[in-house]
Motif scaffolding. Structure first.
Motif, PDB file in Angstrom:
ATOM      1  N   LEU A 131       0.892  -1.096  -0.029  1.00 48.22           N
ATOM      2  CA  LEU A 131      -0.110  -0.187  -0.025  1.00 48.22           C
ATOM      3  C   LEU A 131       0.886   1.395   0.077  1.00 48.22           C
ATOM      4  O   LEU A 131       0.659   2.109  -0.648  1.00 48.22           O
ATOM      5  CB  LEU A 131      -0.868   0.130   1.139  1.00 48.22           C
ATOM      6  CG  LEU A 131      -1.823   1.319   1.408  1.00 48.22           C
ATOM      7  CD1 LEU A 131      -2.546   1.502   0.338  1.00 48.22           C
ATOM      8  CD2 LEU A 131      -2.687   1.277   2.793  1.00 48.22           C
ATOM      9  N   ILE A 132       1.832   1.461   0.963  1.00 45.61           N
ATOM     10  CA  ILE A 132       2.871   2.215   0.984  1.00 45.61           C
ATOM     11  C   ILE A 132       3.549   2.621  -0.323  1.00 45.61           C
ATOM     12  O   ILE A 132       3.348   3.743  -0.682  1.00 45.61           O
ATOM     13  CB  ILE A 132       3.661   2.351   2.119  1.00 45.61           C
ATOM     14  CG1 ILE A 132       3.018   2.284   3.564  1.00 45.61           C
ATOM     15  CG2 ILE A 132       4.794   3.393   2.108  1.00 45.61           C
ATOM     16  CD1 ILE A 132       3.869   1.957   4.546  1.00 45.61           C
ATOM     17  N   TYR A 133       4.067   1.648  -1.235  1.00 42.89           N
ATOM     18  CA  TYR A 133       4.896   1.838  -2.195  1.00 42.89           C
ATOM     19  C   TYR A 133       3.962   2.210  -3.354  1.00 42.89           C
ATOM     20  O   TYR A 133       4.325   2.985  -4.396  1.00 42.89           O
ATOM     21  CB  TYR A 133       5.861   0.871  -2.585  1.00 42.89           C
ATOM     22  CG  TYR A 133       5.156  -0.328  -3.386  1.00 42.89           C
ATOM     23  CD1 TYR A 133       4.871  -0.400  -4.534  1.00 42.89           C
ATOM     24  CD2 TYR A 133       5.153  -1.722  -2.463  1.00 42.89           C
ATOM     25  CE1 TYR A 133       4.264  -1.547  -4.965  1.00 42.89           C
ATOM     26  CE2 TYR A 133       4.809  -2.608  -3.089  1.00 42.89           C
ATOM     27  CZ  TYR A 133       4.460  -2.744  -4.548  1.00 42.89           C
ATOM     28  OH  TYR A 133       3.781  -3.814  -5.062  1.00 42.89           O
ATOM     29  N   THR A 134       2.701   1.700  -3.355  1.00 43.49           N
ATOM     30  CA  THR A 134       1.572   2.245  -4.329  1.00 43.49           C
ATOM     31  C   THR A 134       1.140   3.606  -4.183  1.00 43.49           C
ATOM     32  O   THR A 134       1.383   4.267  -5.387  1.00 43.49           O
ATOM     33  CB  THR A 134       0.468   1.401  -4.221  1.00 43.49           C
ATOM     34  OG1 THR A 134       0.737  -0.129  -4.272  1.00 43.49           O
ATOM     35  CG2 THR A 134      -0.562   1.753  -5.301  1.00 43.49           C
ATOM     36  N   VAL A 135       1.112   4.052  -3.104  1.00 46.46           N
ATOM     37  CA  VAL A 135       0.788   5.551  -2.748  1.00 46.46           C
ATOM     38  C   VAL A 135       2.098   6.285  -3.129  1.00 46.46           C
ATOM     39  O   VAL A 135       1.884   7.518  -3.893  1.00 46.46           O
ATOM     40  CB  VAL A 135       0.609   5.839  -1.255  1.00 46.46           C
ATOM     41  CG1 VAL A 135       0.126   7.254  -1.079  1.00 46.46           C
ATOM     42  CG2 VAL A 135      -0.757   5.236  -0.752  1.00 46.46           C
ATOM     43  N   GLY A 136       3.183   6.104  -2.843  1.00 47.86           N
ATOM     44  CA  GLY A 136       4.608   6.600  -3.091  1.00 47.86           C
ATOM     45  C   GLY A 136       4.690   6.668  -4.693  1.00 47.86           C
ATOM     46  O   GLY A 136       4.982   7.941  -5.075  1.00 47.86           O
ATOM     47  N   TYR A 137       4.357   5.606  -5.345  1.00 50.76           N
ATOM     48  CA  TYR A 137       4.891   5.936  -6.860  1.00 50.76           C
ATOM     49  C   TYR A 137       3.533   6.849  -7.513  1.00 50.76           C
ATOM     50  O   TYR A 137       3.837   7.421  -8.324  1.00 50.76           O
ATOM     51  CB  TYR A 137       4.816   4.472  -7.357  1.00 50.76           C
ATOM     52  CG  TYR A 137       6.033   3.840  -7.198  1.00 50.76           C
ATOM     53  CD1 TYR A 137       7.203   4.357  -7.963  1.00 50.76           C
ATOM     54  CD2 TYR A 137       6.340   2.611  -6.665  1.00 50.76           C
ATOM     55  CE1 TYR A 137       8.480   3.571  -7.545  1.00 50.76           C
ATOM     56  CE2 TYR A 137       7.540   1.822  -6.418  1.00 50.76           C
ATOM     57  CZ  TYR A 137       8.625   2.393  -7.066  1.00 50.76           C
ATOM     58  OH  TYR A 137       9.700   1.877  -6.791  1.00 50.76           O
ATOM     59  N   SER A 138       2.699   6.617  -6.986  1.00 46.86           N
ATOM     60  CA  SER A 138       1.239   7.387  -7.444  1.00 46.86           C
ATOM     61  C   SER A 138       1.581   8.962  -7.150  1.00 46.86           C
ATOM     62  O   SER A 138       1.364   9.656  -8.209  1.00 46.86           O
ATOM     63  CB  SER A 138       0.089   7.063  -6.815  1.00 46.86           C
ATOM     64  OG  SER A 138      -0.174   5.639  -7.171  1.00 46.86           O
ATOM     65  N   VAL A 139       2.026   9.442  -6.232  1.00 46.86           N
ATOM     66  CA  VAL A 139       2.407  10.761  -5.811  1.00 46.86           C
ATOM     67  C   VAL A 139       3.547  11.218  -6.625  1.00 46.86           C
ATOM     68  O   VAL A 139       3.650  12.328  -7.144  1.00 46.86           O
ATOM     69  CB  VAL A 139       2.562  10.931  -4.191  1.00 46.86           C
ATOM     70  CG1 VAL A 139       3.050  12.231  -4.001  1.00 46.86           C
ATOM     71  CG2 VAL A 139       1.301  10.783  -3.403  1.00 46.86           C
ATOM     72  N   SER A 140       4.613  10.457  -6.653  1.00 46.69           N
ATOM     73  CA  SER A 140       5.728  10.539  -7.421  1.00 46.69           C
ATOM     74  C   SER A 140       5.552  11.054  -8.846  1.00 46.69           C
ATOM     75  O   SER A 140       6.018  11.817  -9.448  1.00 46.69           O
ATOM     76  CB  SER A 140       6.621   9.484  -7.319  1.00 46.69           C
ATOM     77  OG  SER A 140       7.218   9.396  -5.944  1.00 46.69           O
ATOM     78  N   LEU A 141       4.790  10.099  -9.538  1.00 49.33           N
ATOM     79  CA  LEU A 141       4.154   9.920 -10.836  1.00 49.33           C
ATOM     80  C   LEU A 141       3.593  11.406 -11.345  1.00 49.33           C
ATOM     81  O   LEU A 141       3.765  12.195 -12.113  1.00 49.33           O
ATOM     82  CB  LEU A 141       3.500   8.951 -11.314  1.00 49.33           C
ATOM     83  CG  LEU A 141       3.268   8.529 -12.647  1.00 49.33           C
ATOM     84  CD1 LEU A 141       3.070   7.077 -12.880  1.00 49.33           C
ATOM     85  CD2 LEU A 141       2.052   9.519 -13.455  1.00 49.33           C
ATOM     86  N   THR A 142       2.605  11.936 -10.312  1.00 47.73           N
ATOM     87  CA  THR A 142       1.926  12.923 -10.467  1.00 47.73           C
ATOM     88  C   THR A 142       2.711  14.056 -10.446  1.00 47.73           C
ATOM     89  O   THR A 142       2.719  14.995 -11.448  1.00 47.73           O
ATOM     90  CB  THR A 142       0.712  13.097  -9.494  1.00 47.73           C
ATOM     91  OG1 THR A 142      -0.282  11.817  -9.828  1.00 47.73           O
ATOM     92  CG2 THR A 142      -0.048  14.465  -9.754  1.00 47.73           C
ATOM     93  N   VAL A 143       3.548  14.341  -9.388  1.00 48.37           N
ATOM     94  CA  VAL A 143       4.425  15.244  -9.212  1.00 48.37           C
ATOM     95  C   VAL A 143       5.310  15.570 -10.331  1.00 48.37           C
ATOM     96  O   VAL A 143       5.809  16.459 -10.978  1.00 48.37           O
ATOM     97  CB  VAL A 143       5.095  15.458  -7.807  1.00 48.37           C
ATOM     98  CG1 VAL A 143       6.229  16.558  -7.612  1.00 48.37           C
ATOM     99  CG2 VAL A 143       3.965  15.476  -6.818  1.00 48.37           C
ATOM    100  N   LEU A 144       6.008  14.410 -10.787  1.00 48.81           N
ATOM    101  CA  LEU A 144       7.006  14.660 -11.639  1.00 48.81           C
ATOM    102  C   LEU A 144       6.530  14.892 -13.124  1.00 48.81           C
ATOM    103  O   LEU A 144       7.067  15.522 -13.875  1.00 48.81           O
ATOM    104  CB  LEU A 144       7.613  12.969 -11.749  1.00 48.81           C
ATOM    105  CG  LEU A 144       8.726  12.396 -10.791  1.00 48.81           C
ATOM    106  CD1 LEU A 144       8.784  11.047 -11.022  1.00 48.81           C
ATOM    107  CD2 LEU A 144      10.040  13.314 -10.669  1.00 48.81           C
ATOM    108  N   ALA A 145       5.264  14.557 -13.395  1.00 46.57           N
ATOM    109  CA  ALA A 145       4.646  14.704 -14.796  1.00 46.57           C
ATOM    110  C   ALA A 145       4.286  16.596 -14.747  1.00 46.57           C
ATOM    111  O   ALA A 145       4.670  16.931 -15.537  1.00 46.57           O
ATOM    112  CB  ALA A 145       3.203  14.087 -14.621  1.00 46.57           C
ATOM    113  N   VAL A 146       3.958  16.993 -13.463  1.00 45.77           N
ATOM    114  CA  VAL A 146       3.976  18.446 -13.426  1.00 45.77           C
ATOM    115  C   VAL A 146       5.350  19.033 -13.606  1.00 45.77           C
ATOM    116  O   VAL A 146       5.327  19.977 -14.386  1.00 45.77           O
ATOM    117  CB  VAL A 146       3.304  18.929 -11.851  1.00 45.77           C
ATOM    118  CG1 VAL A 146       3.376  20.215 -12.009  1.00 45.77           C
ATOM    119  CG2 VAL A 146       1.740  18.266 -11.836  1.00 45.77           C
ATOM    120  N   ALA A 147       6.224  18.598 -13.022  1.00 43.54           N
ATOM    121  CA  ALA A 147       7.704  19.222 -13.087  1.00 43.54           C
ATOM    122  C   ALA A 147       8.059  18.790 -14.642  1.00 43.54           C
ATOM    123  O   ALA A 147       8.693  20.038 -15.021  1.00 43.54           O
ATOM    124  CB  ALA A 147       8.596  18.523 -12.296  1.00 43.54           C
TER     125      ALA A 147
END
Length: 415
Positions: A131-147
């Motif tokens: 669950l933690i790494y699923t949340v981590g990768y999801s948040v990272s993916l979103t923020v990286l796409a914005v960057a």
């Protein structure tokens, strides 16, 4: 969750080999039981024409029980397949009664010292990790796409430095996507037989995951090479260097992945290619990654050495002191994000401290892309100034508001 599921959970990282035996113990257990079942059923079929008085022979999913007369107690030794998990040499008995066979006594997991399932607390732990790494990768993916969008949309931010940053962001995005694809393929259902799963889509997801991980490590290496060149003032902002960096970051991993695919096809075309069987072919992927980590670590040690020299008050010039101090702050903040913790795990056995490795590699590692995006993009003064200027221009065009800050902006930060 079975032990094989836990090994597959390691593969969410796409890097660590899951097991060290020639075949995963749980798969070997299943295969041996299937062979024993076939042998038992064949024996029963040969005796099918006989009329039994008492208890007929049968297969109870673990042991083959012979015909017995009412009142007999039949004793069978623990099956040889249990030797994969324990050295116990116990035995199990059944009584033949007028009602048929009794339940085995003592139970298999007691007589043969084999746990029939993972403790509830441990199963809950692995579910929490997922669950933690699923949340981590999801948040990272979103923020990286914005960057990535920010660095691409603003013309003044287009330079060699940000080109390299964008490639690194893309590798983190692809790594997150690869993990989600792999989880969807391997964990779509608890009924999937992971020992026989060998589809094209499954293998393709594993290959894609390994490539994304390799590309991520090589672009981290490119970042380190660029920082060293920047500090040594030897980097020329020309297309040739960027092409070399692109070839190193995207092309070199393709070469090793193709070599690994060929070796798996011709020598180890087993299962889903996700359980690496302690063979030399796994080092086609792991070897270059280990080398890149080691080189990256040495480059960062060299960066620290150069910064210490340049920040010497007796040698530093007044007009560029603030630049080097900003450079120092940015570089030191990025050191923990460039795989330095892998230097520790690379020289330990794969089975060392499984829970600790899962936590660091999967939980903390899943947020690595988020941290890199924040440090490289959102905390970057150039990005902040350009976004602020665009905001002021939008206010001016929409409301006719003119701010003194909108008259100009000088970008003097090295990152």
């Amino acid at each position: 969750m079975s032990t094989l599921h836990i090994s597959r959970l390691f593969l969410s990282l796409c890097l660590l080999p899951a097991v060290s035996s020639s075949l995963h113990p749980e798969c070997e257990y299943i295969y041996q039981l299937e062979r024993e079942e076939q042998r038992c059923l064949q024996d029963i079929a040969r005796q099918d024409n006989r009329s039994y008085e008492g208890c007929p022979p049968f297969w109870d999913a673990i042991v083959c029980w012979p015909h017995a007369v009412i009142g007999d107690t039949v004793q069978r030794g623990c099956p040889a397949v249990f030797s994969l998990f324990t050295n116990s040499t116990g035995s199990v008995s059944r009584n033949c009664t007028s009602r048929g066979w009794s339940s085995p006594f003592p139970p298999y997991h007691i007589a043969c010292s084999v746990d029939d399932d993972i403790p509830e607390t441990e199963e809950s732990y692995f579910a929490t990790v997922k669950l933690i790494y699923t949340v981590g990768y999801s948040v990272s993916l979103t923020v990286l796409a914005v960057a990535v969008l920010i660095l691409l949309l603003f013309r003044k931010l287009r330079c060699a430095r940000n080109f390299i940053h964008i490639q690194l962001f893309i590798t983190f995005i692809l790594k997150s996507v690869a993990v989600f694809i792999k989880d969807a393929t391997l964990f779509s259902s608890d009924d999937i037989n992971h020992c026989t799963l060998s589809t094209f889509s499954c293998k393709a997801s594993v290959v894609f995951c390994h490539y994304c991980v390799m590309a991520n490590f090589f672009w981290l290496l490119v970042e380190a090479l660029y920082l060293n060149s920047l500090l040594l003032s030897s980097f020329s902002h020309c297309r040739r260097y960027l092409c070399c960096f692109s070839l190193l970051g995207w092309g070199v991993p393709v070469l090793f992945i193709l070599l690994w695919i060929g070796s798996r096809l011709y020598f180890e075309d087993t299962e889903c290619w996700d359980i690496n069987e302690n063979s030399p072919y796994w080092w086609i992927i792991k070897g270059p990654i280990v080398v890149s980590i080691a080189v990256n670590f040495m480059l960062f040690m060299n960066i620290i050495r150069i910064l210490i020299q340049k920040l010497n008050p007796r040698l530093i010039q007044f007009n560029n002191s603030s630049q080097y101090r900003r450079l120092t702050k940015s570089t030191l903040l990025l050191i923990p994000l460039f795989g330095t913790h892998y230097m520790f795990f690379n020289f330990l056995p794969d089975y060392f401290s499984v829970n600790l490795r899962l936590y660091i590699e999967l939980c903390i590692g899943s947020f690595q892309g988020l941290l890199v995006a924040i440090l490289y993009c959102f905390l970057n003064q150039e990005v902040q100034k350009e976004v602020h200027m665009q905001w002021l221009r939008w206010q001016e065009s929409s409301y006719g508001v003119v701010s003194p800050a909108a008259k100009g902006s000088q970008m003097d930060t090295p990152f």
